[in-house]
Write a protein that holds these residues in place. Sequence first.
Motif, PDB file in Angstrom:
ATOM      1  N   TRP A 259       0.677  -1.543  -0.283  1.00 53.65           N
ATOM      2  CA  TRP A 259      -0.002  -0.411  -0.182  1.00 53.65           C
ATOM      3  C   TRP A 259       0.908   1.367  -0.085  1.00 53.65           C
ATOM      4  CZ3 TRP A 259      -0.930   4.228   2.946  1.00 53.65           C
ATOM      5  CH2 TRP A 259      -2.385   4.868   2.331  1.00 53.65           C
ATOM      6  N   SER A 260       2.338   1.695   0.854  1.00 52.81           N
ATOM      7  CA  SER A 260       2.235   2.667   0.751  1.00 52.81           C
ATOM      8  C   SER A 260       3.511   2.476  -0.153  1.00 52.81           C
ATOM      9  CB  SER A 260       3.798   1.950   1.758  1.00 52.81           C
ATOM     10  OG  SER A 260       3.367   1.952   3.128  1.00 52.81           O
ATOM     11  N   GLY A 261       3.792   1.791  -1.357  1.00 52.92           N
ATOM     12  CA  GLY A 261       4.782   1.384  -2.704  1.00 52.92           C
ATOM     13  C   GLY A 261       6.084   1.397  -2.616  1.00 52.92           C
TER      14      GLY A 261
ATOM     15  N   SER B 218       8.480  10.147   1.989  1.00 51.28           N
ATOM     16  CA  SER B 218       7.045  10.115   1.838  1.00 51.28           C
ATOM     17  C   SER B 218       6.375   8.973   1.792  1.00 51.28           C
ATOM     18  CB  SER B 218       6.822  10.352   0.275  1.00 51.28           C
ATOM     19  OG  SER B 218       7.170  11.460  -0.837  1.00 51.28           O
ATOM     20  N   LEU B 219       7.591   7.153   1.330  1.00 51.29           N
ATOM     21  CA  LEU B 219       6.679   6.413   1.367  1.00 51.29           C
ATOM     22  C   LEU B 219       6.059   5.862   2.691  1.00 51.29           C
ATOM     23  CD1 LEU B 219       8.526   4.488  -1.630  1.00 51.29           C
ATOM     24  CD2 LEU B 219       6.222   5.447  -1.790  1.00 51.29           C
TER      25      LEU B 219
ATOM     26  N   ASN C  62       2.992   7.485   4.286  1.00 50.96           N
ATOM     27  CA  ASN C  62       2.061   6.434   3.858  1.00 50.96           C
ATOM     28  C   ASN C  62       2.141   5.371   4.564  1.00 50.96           C
ATOM     29  OD1 ASN C  62       1.396   8.661   1.673  1.00 50.96           O
ATOM     30  ND2 ASN C  62       2.881   6.494  -0.034  1.00 50.96           N
TER      31      ASN C  62
ATOM     32  N   TYR D  12      -7.480   9.090   1.540  1.00 50.82           N
ATOM     33  CA  TYR D  12      -5.874   8.845   1.721  1.00 50.82           C
ATOM     34  C   TYR D  12      -5.511   9.268   0.400  1.00 50.82           C
ATOM     35  CZ  TYR D  12      -1.065   9.031   2.839  1.00 50.82           C
ATOM     36  OH  TYR D  12       0.336   9.640   3.126  1.00 50.82           O
TER      37      TYR D  12
ATOM     38  N   GLU E 273      -1.982  10.015  -1.597  1.00 48.41           N
ATOM     39  CA  GLU E 273      -0.446  10.133  -1.829  1.00 48.41           C
ATOM     40  C   GLU E 273       0.678  11.568  -1.789  1.00 48.41           C
ATOM     41  OE1 GLU E 273      -2.650   7.956  -3.237  1.00 48.41           O
ATOM     42  OE2 GLU E 273      -2.299   5.826  -3.090  1.00 48.41           O
TER      43      GLU E 273
ATOM     44  N   ASP F 206       2.835  12.363  -3.447  1.00 50.12           N
ATOM     45  CA  ASP F 206       3.565  11.673  -4.927  1.00 50.12           C
ATOM     46  C   ASP F 206       2.585  12.719  -5.762  1.00 50.12           C
ATOM     47  OD1 ASP F 206       5.803  11.540  -3.697  1.00 50.12           O
ATOM     48  OD2 ASP F 206       6.418   9.506  -4.073  1.00 50.12           O
TER      49      ASP F 206
END
Length: 305
Positions: free
Chosen positions: A36-38, A62-63, A66, A86, A88, A90
């Motif tokens: 989910w966070s990338g 950033s991640l 998240n 939510y 993100e 980015d």
Amino acid sequence: MATLVAESEFANLKKLKKMKCFNALTRKELQKILEWSGYKVHGECEGDAVQNEVEQGNMIYSLNINAGFRLMQMCLDLKDNEALEYVEPDLWKTHMEARKGPEEGVDEAFVQEFIEGHTKRRELLKKKLGMKKVVFMPVHFKNHWTTVVVDGRGSGEPTLQYMDSLRSEDFVLEVWSWIHEGLQELMGWELPKRMNEARQPLGSLVCGAYSLHYMEQCCRSMFLQEPWSSLGWPRSEVWGGRVCKLAGLMKKEQDELKKEQEDEEEKKKKQEEKQKKKDEKKKKGGAVDEKLKTLAEEAAAGIKK
């Protein structure tokens, strides 16, 4: 124009809901947070390697913002709440940067691809922000985190909250103007000035931890009916520590997944080599049998003569 909301207290104090202990997170939950966070989870899927954090919460990636929000959802039993959305960071940042247009001198094919990408991002962002939900959007601008929360529930105009923990009024205004301009152009909304009184220590880099604190407080107050002061004054070491530990757990899980994948690939490779040898042996054996059969037939034919 969106309605501006001020912070208020609930008349009846509610018991503070405790966050789930890190030790209670299962491997499946950690993998969900990674995905989910990338972050990269398995195989050829896109994603990055987990970035470790420092205990104090300085310069949170950033991640990991998240990941922190996803952890918050899980630990407060809000991960399946359909009234929560939510954005993100980015997505917002890329949208804002793309408003400048492509660089000069690029070919026409790139320009067309750029326009198509920007249009898709814009539509997705507009859709998310305009949902009839509570939308959380941490914003990253020039190495600083701020927080926008949009409450689109109900039949009227959405209400907006904006939190910024920085002390420098000049930079605070610059960040606010950048976000305000983007929201006004995209959604036709007015962004309220910051609504929090707490400020991070002068010269510190803990704005990401403050942003997570504000999002947790909003989750608690808007979904769990806790008072707006239930968490108390923001302390960067709380979310700084959580994100640091979470990043360590995610890194460990990512490494384990990678090792499991490599072991599985090695196992598969050995099985293929074993099968190849077996097939070659069978083929060789078949060739010998065929040769013996031919010799036998030739001998039989000689006897008849």
